[in-house]
Design a protein around this motif. Structure first.
Motif, PDB file in Angstrom:
ATOM      1  N   ALA A  12      42.078  -9.408  43.549  1.00  6.02           N
ATOM      2  CA  ALA A  12      43.361  -8.886  44.045  1.00  6.02           C
ATOM      3  C   ALA A  12      43.962  -7.909  43.035  1.00  6.02           C
ATOM      4  O   ALA A  12      44.508  -6.856  43.409  1.00  6.02           O
ATOM      5  N   LEU A  13      43.861  -8.243  41.748  1.00  5.70           N
ATOM      6  CA  LEU A  13      44.383  -7.352  40.714  1.00  5.70           C
ATOM      7  C   LEU A  13      43.610  -6.040  40.668  1.00  5.70           C
ATOM      8  O   LEU A  13      44.198  -4.962  40.522  1.00  5.70           O
ATOM      9  N   ALA A  14      42.278  -6.137  40.821  1.00  8.47           N
ATOM     10  CA  ALA A  14      41.463  -4.921  40.824  1.00  8.47           C
ATOM     11  C   ALA A  14      41.803  -4.035  42.014  1.00  8.47           C
ATOM     12  O   ALA A  14      41.893  -2.807  41.884  1.00  8.47           O
ATOM     13  N   PHE A  15      42.006  -4.648  43.186  1.00 13.96           N
ATOM     14  CA  PHE A  15      42.361  -3.876  44.381  1.00 13.96           C
ATOM     15  C   PHE A  15      43.723  -3.212  44.207  1.00 13.96           C
ATOM     16  O   PHE A  15      43.904  -2.034  44.560  1.00 13.96           O
ATOM     17  N   ALA A  16      44.694  -3.954  43.653  1.00 11.23           N
ATOM     18  CA  ALA A  16      46.024  -3.381  43.440  1.00 11.23           C
ATOM     19  C   ALA A  16      45.976  -2.238  42.437  1.00 11.23           C
ATOM     20  O   ALA A  16      46.649  -1.208  42.614  1.00 11.23           O
ATOM     21  N   SER A  17      45.170  -2.399  41.388  1.00 10.83           N
ATOM     22  CA  SER A  17      45.042  -1.335  40.387  1.00 10.83           C
ATOM     23  C   SER A  17      44.416  -0.081  40.990  1.00 10.83           C
ATOM     24  O   SER A  17      44.850   1.038  40.709  1.00 10.83           O
ATOM     25  N   LEU A  18      43.389  -0.294  41.826  1.00 15.93           N
ATOM     26  CA  LEU A  18      42.743   0.844  42.483  1.00 15.93           C
ATOM     27  C   LEU A  18      43.708   1.558  43.426  1.00 15.93           C
ATOM     28  O   LEU A  18      43.737   2.794  43.492  1.00 15.93           O
ATOM     29  N   ALA A  19      44.515   0.779  44.158  1.00 15.60           N
ATOM     30  CA  ALA A  19      45.484   1.377  45.074  1.00 15.60           C
ATOM     31  C   ALA A  19      46.523   2.200  44.331  1.00 15.60           C
ATOM     32  O   ALA A  19      46.948   3.264  44.795  1.00 15.60           O
ATOM     33  N   MET A  20      46.930   1.722  43.159  1.00 15.39           N
ATOM     34  CA  MET A  20      47.921   2.456  42.377  1.00 15.39           C
ATOM     35  C   MET A  20      47.313   3.693  41.722  1.00 15.39           C
ATOM     36  O   MET A  20      47.990   4.712  41.545  1.00 15.39           O
ATOM     37  N   ALA A  21      46.034   3.608  41.361  1.00 18.43           N
ATOM     38  CA  ALA A  21      45.384   4.731  40.687  1.00 18.43           C
ATOM     39  C   ALA A  21      44.893   5.795  41.654  1.00 18.43           C
ATOM     40  O   ALA A  21      44.645   6.938  41.242  1.00 18.43           O
ATOM     41  N   ALA A  22      44.761   5.458  42.937  1.00 20.18           N
ATOM     42  CA  ALA A  22      44.207   6.396  43.911  1.00 20.18           C
ATOM     43  C   ALA A  22      44.979   7.712  43.990  1.00 20.18           C
ATOM     44  O   ALA A  22      44.370   8.795  43.972  1.00 20.18           O
ATOM     45  N   PRO A  23      46.330   7.705  44.045  1.00 23.56           N
ATOM     46  CA  PRO A  23      47.042   8.994  44.082  1.00 23.56           C
ATOM     47  C   PRO A  23      46.819   9.831  42.830  1.00 23.56           C
ATOM     48  O   PRO A  23      46.747  11.070  42.912  1.00 23.56           O
ATOM     49  N   LEU A  24      46.700   9.165  41.682  1.00 23.73           N
ATOM     50  CA  LEU A  24      46.467   9.892  40.439  1.00 23.73           C
ATOM     51  C   LEU A  24      45.086  10.546  40.436  1.00 23.73           C
ATOM     52  O   LEU A  24      44.935  11.706  40.025  1.00 23.73           O
ATOM     53  N   LEU A  25      44.083   9.792  40.884  1.00 23.90           N
ATOM     54  CA  LEU A  25      42.733  10.345  40.946  1.00 23.90           C
ATOM     55  C   LEU A  25      42.645  11.486  41.957  1.00 23.90           C
ATOM     56  O   LEU A  25      41.964  12.494  41.721  1.00 23.90           O
ATOM     57  N   TRP A  26      43.355  11.335  43.078  1.00 31.47           N
ATOM     58  CA  TRP A  26      43.378  12.384  44.099  1.00 31.47           C
ATOM     59  C   TRP A  26      44.010  13.658  43.540  1.00 31.47           C
ATOM     60  O   TRP A  26      43.506  14.765  43.751  1.00 31.47           O
ATOM     61  N   THR A  27      45.096  13.505  42.805  1.00 32.46           N
ATOM     62  CA  THR A  27      45.755  14.659  42.185  1.00 32.46           C
ATOM     63  C   THR A  27      44.833  15.350  41.194  1.00 32.46           C
ATOM     64  O   THR A  27      44.739  16.580  41.155  1.00 32.46           O
ATOM     65  N   LEU A  28      44.119  14.552  40.382  1.00 37.67           N
ATOM     66  CA  LEU A  28      43.209  15.117  39.391  1.00 37.67           C
ATOM     67  C   LEU A  28      42.071  15.878  40.059  1.00 37.67           C
ATOM     68  O   LEU A  28      41.712  16.983  39.631  1.00 37.67           O
ATOM     69  N   LEU A  29      41.498  15.317  41.118  1.00 35.70           N
ATOM     70  CA  LEU A  29      40.400  15.992  41.816  1.00 35.70           C
ATOM     71  C   LEU A  29      40.859  17.305  42.437  1.00 35.70           C
ATOM     72  O   LEU A  29      40.157  18.324  42.348  1.00 35.70           O
TER      73      LEU A  29
END
Length: 272
Positions: A12-29
């Motif tokens: 659950a923690l890994a999924f929440a971390s991925l969900a929070m990091a997704a916008p940042l990774l999208w912005t970087l790409l």
């Protein structure tokens, strides 16, 4: 069965971390893609080629480094000022006895409940009358009022054992000497925590610099970048827009990575 239950919180923690990091990774790409490709569709962000052209255009803008310098001056000045004032006030509330101390501390805490927007007109009129707009003083002074900093340092100093300063008093040390040589070094985790929070909030502040700095020479990085995005992606491209967002976040990311280990220690000690 117990092994499965033990893995559920981690998953659950890994999924929440991925969900929070997704916008940042999208912005970087997006920031690494050519604007022409993004006009045909943002799905191209997941496939090469990638380019640093957008970052080159940012660094080629003559005003960017001026905005960066303004943000650094304002953020560092506010951080140093808040640390100094909050540490002194926190020591006074936690260790000294004077008339009206508890009432004054409650008044300071009321500052946490007052939104900045409710006083923005009065502040604007006051700074305009003092001719402080478009100056570093006008950008720095409002940030020095930090009720959270006073509360954090007060709680931290209250948690320190009184035997430390009592031993110093027996040796003839004054209150200020005791504060400077004994209690202040012990409060380093709380100071670093408060410094990080203050630096990040000041660096990211957009509301007050937008009002106070009408001259482009006094723009902070947030206001300066926003001023170059008035036509959003239609002028410079979506990739350039995302590169600006990444560029503005790099300094605060570096500050957080370097000092993050102090945050938990400082907050945990203040809450005890």
């Amino acid at each position: 069965m117990s092994m499965v239950r033990n893995r559920i919180p981690g998953a659950a923690l890994a999924f929440a971390s991925l969900a929070m990091a997704a916008p940042l990774l999208w912005t970087l790409l997006l920031s690494l893609k050519a604007n022409g490709e993004l006009l045909r569709g943002t799905q191209s962000a997941f496939s090469p080629p990638y380019t640093l052209q957008n970052y080159g255009e940012i660094l080629g803008h003559s005003a960017v480094f001026g905005w960066l310098l303004n943000s650094a001056i304002v953020s560092l000045s506010v951080t140093i000022g808040v640390l100094a004032l909050s540490s002194l006030a926190g020591y006074g509330f936690a260790r000294l006895r004077f008339p009206g101390r508890d009432v004054l501390f409650v008044v300071v805490l009321f500052g946490l409940a007052i939104p900045e927007q409710s006083v923005i007109i009065a502040r604007h009129q006051m700074f305009s009358a003092l001719h402080l707009h478009n100056t570093y003083g006008g950008l720095i002074l409002p940030g020095l009022a930090a009720p959270f900093g006073v509360f954090l340092m007060t709680q931290y100093f209250r948690a320190l054992p009184r035997e430390l300063e009592e031993a110093a008093w027996l040796d003839g040390a004054s209150h200020f000497t005791t504060f400077r040589r004994i209690l202040l070094p012990l409060s380093l985790p709380a100071q670093v925590t408060l410094g990080i929070f203050t630096f990040l909030s000041t660096w990211n502040d957009y509301w007050w610099p937008l009002i106070s700095a009408t001259n482009s020479d006094r723009y902070t990085l947030t206001v300066g970048i926003a001023s170059s995005q008035m036509n959003f992606a239609q002028t410079n491209g979506l990739g350039f827009l995302m590169a600006q967002a990444v560029f503005a976040s790099l300094p605060i990311l570096a500050v957080y990575v370097i000092f993050q280990r102090y945050i938990v220690a400082g907050v945990a000690r203040a809450a005890s």
